[in-house]
Design an enzyme around this catalytic site. Sequence first.
Site, PDB file in Angstrom:
ATOM      1  CD  GLU A 169      95.171  34.812  36.894  1.00  0.00           C
ATOM      2  OE1 GLU A 169      96.433  35.062  37.323  1.00  0.00           O
ATOM      3  OE2 GLU A 169      94.796  35.085  35.962  1.00  0.00           O
ATOM      4  CD  GLU A 364      92.314  38.877  35.518  1.00  0.00           C
ATOM      5  OE1 GLU A 364      93.329  38.685  34.892  1.00  0.00           O
ATOM      6  OE2 GLU A 364      92.190  38.876  36.709  1.00  0.00           O
TER       7      GLU A 364
HETATM    8  C1  FCB Z   1      96.203  38.055  35.733  1.00  0.00           C
HETATM    9  C2  FCB Z   1      96.127  38.690  36.904  1.00  0.00           C
HETATM   10  C3  FCB Z   1      95.644  40.300  36.622  1.00  0.00           C
HETATM   11  C4  FCB Z   1      96.623  40.947  35.766  1.00  0.00           C
HETATM   12  C5  FCB Z   1      96.532  40.266  34.274  1.00  0.00           C
HETATM   13  C6  FCB Z   1      97.357  40.655  33.214  1.00  0.00           C
HETATM   14  O1  FCB Z   1      97.099  37.044  35.854  1.00  0.00           O
HETATM   15  O2  FCB Z   1      94.914  38.286  37.423  1.00  0.00           O
HETATM   16  O3  FCB Z   1      96.008  40.977  37.885  1.00  0.00           O
HETATM   17  O4  FCB Z   1      97.980  41.206  36.179  1.00  0.00           O
HETATM   18  O5  FCB Z   1      97.193  38.678  34.628  1.00  0.00           O
END
Ligand code: FCB
Length: 474
Positions: A169, A364
Site C-alpha cells: 500500500e 488483504e
Molecule cells: C491495511 C494495512 C494493514 C491493516 C489493515 C486493516 O491498510 O495494510 O496493515 O492495518 O489495513
Amino acid sequence: MADRHRTELPASFVIGTATASYQIEGATTEDGRGASIWDTLALRPGAIADGSTGDVADDHYHRVGEDVALMADLGVDAYRFSIAWPRIQATGTGAPNQKGLDFYRRLAETLRESGITPWATLYHWDLPQTLEEQGGWLNRDTAYRFAEYSALTVEALGDVVDHWITLNEPWCSSFLGYASGVHAPGRQEGVLAAHAAHHLLLGHGLALPEIRRAAPEATVGTTLNLYSIRAATDSADDVDAARRIDGLGNRFFLDPVLRGSYPADVLDDLGDGEWFAENATPADLELISAPIDFMGINFYSRHTLRAGTPRDEASAYPGSEFVEFVDTGAAKTLMGWEIHPDGLVDVVEMVHDIAPELPIYITENGSAYADIVSEDGSVDDLERTDYLQKHLAACADAVERGLPLQGYFVWSLMDNWEWAWGYSRRFGIVHVDYDTQVRTPKTSAKWLAGYLGGPLGAGAAEGAPENAAAAAAG
Ligand code: FCB
C-alpha cells in the site's frame, strides 16, 4: 490436501492469512533490531488512539511455533507476513543482521514444514528511523536503500521464500505518512507526499531486478490498496469528484506500475506536473513498469463521492480538497468502512482491464468489530464471519466471470496493533488477550477452518455459513 468444502473455488485457489511485522512481532529492541518510524511515531503524544506502542504487540517474535501451529489448524495454504527492514539493517544500510535473517528463516522453515507457503512482503511500513532522518521517502536515495535491503534479504532467504511482495500500500506510506500525517512518519507536507509516492514506486522498480537476480524462480509482485469508487449522482461535479479520488487512490499507483506513466489528470489536480516532468524520468518509469508476476490488491471498502466545498487543511490529501465522501447508510465495520463485497470484483476488474494477462491476488481483506469475549473465553464474531463468507463468495464470483483471481488472504490471522488505532481495533479471526498472550480462535476462524478442511473446523464445516449469515443479518 485436506477435504475441502470450498467447492465454488478452484482447488488451486490460494487461501491464506496475513499479518505485518510491527503489528504482531513485539521484541522491538531485541537481537539487533533498530528503530523504525513507527517506534518513533508511537511515542508522539496523541498519535496513537490508546497511547500504546508495538513494543510487545502479539509477542509473535517469541511465539512463532505456536502461531504457525494455529495456521496449520486452520488449514490455510499460505501465510503473508512482512519483514521488518530494521531487523535486517538497523539503520537502513550496510551488512545484514544475521539474527534478523535467522528469525525470518525460522518462520519460513516452520511454515514449509507445516505445508504452508510463505509469502513475504519486504516493506509493510517499518522504515528504519535513521533513513527518515535523512529525508525518508521524500529523499530519492531511500529508493536505492530499499533496493539494497531487498537484494540482501532475498539473497539470504530466497531458498525458503519464493513469493515476494515489494511494497504494501504505497498510497498509505506516502499520503497518510507525508500528507495527512496520521501514519508514520507523521508529517504534513501537502503535495510533497506525491514525491514520496514516486520514490516508493521507484524503490519497487529498483528492487525488482535485484529480487529476480537473487531468486530467479521466485514469483514477485506488489500490493496496492484499491477502492471501488462511484459518484453519488451523475452530475458532472460529482463525477469529477469520483474521478479525483479514483485518480489519487487507484490510478496514481496502478498506471505507473502497469502502464509506465502517471495519469495526467492527477498531476493536474496536484498542480505538480513540473516536478514529475523533471524527476519521474522515463528511465524511472521503465523500472517501475517492469513486468511483475502478479498484482496484490488489499480490498476493504467502497467510496461514494460528491463534489465538496474546497477546504484548505494541512491534513487534506492534496487534490482531494474538493470532494466529500458520502455516507450511503450501508452497513459498516467498526472502522466506519462500508461493507461492499461486490466491490472486490470491481477492483479485480480494474486491474484486469489494464493488464489482462496478469494474475491477481487479494492480499488483504477483513473487518474490525467490537468483539465480546464470553465467560468461557469464546468469541462468537458472527459479523466478521459473515463478512468473510461474503468476500469469499465475491472471489468465487470473480473467478466465475473468468477474472484471473488466484488467491485471497484474510486480514488478519490474529488481533494486533492497528497502527494509529493501537490495540483498539481488532481484525483477527483469532482473538489475542494482550495481558496473557493467549490466542483463541473466534467463530470466524472455526468457520474458515471448516471451509478449508483444517483440523480446527472438524464438525463446524458446512452448516456454519448460513447460520452465521442469518445470525449476523438478524
Ligand atoms: C491495511 C494495512 C494493514 C491493516 C489493515 C486493516 O491498510 O495494510 O496493515 O492495518 O489495513
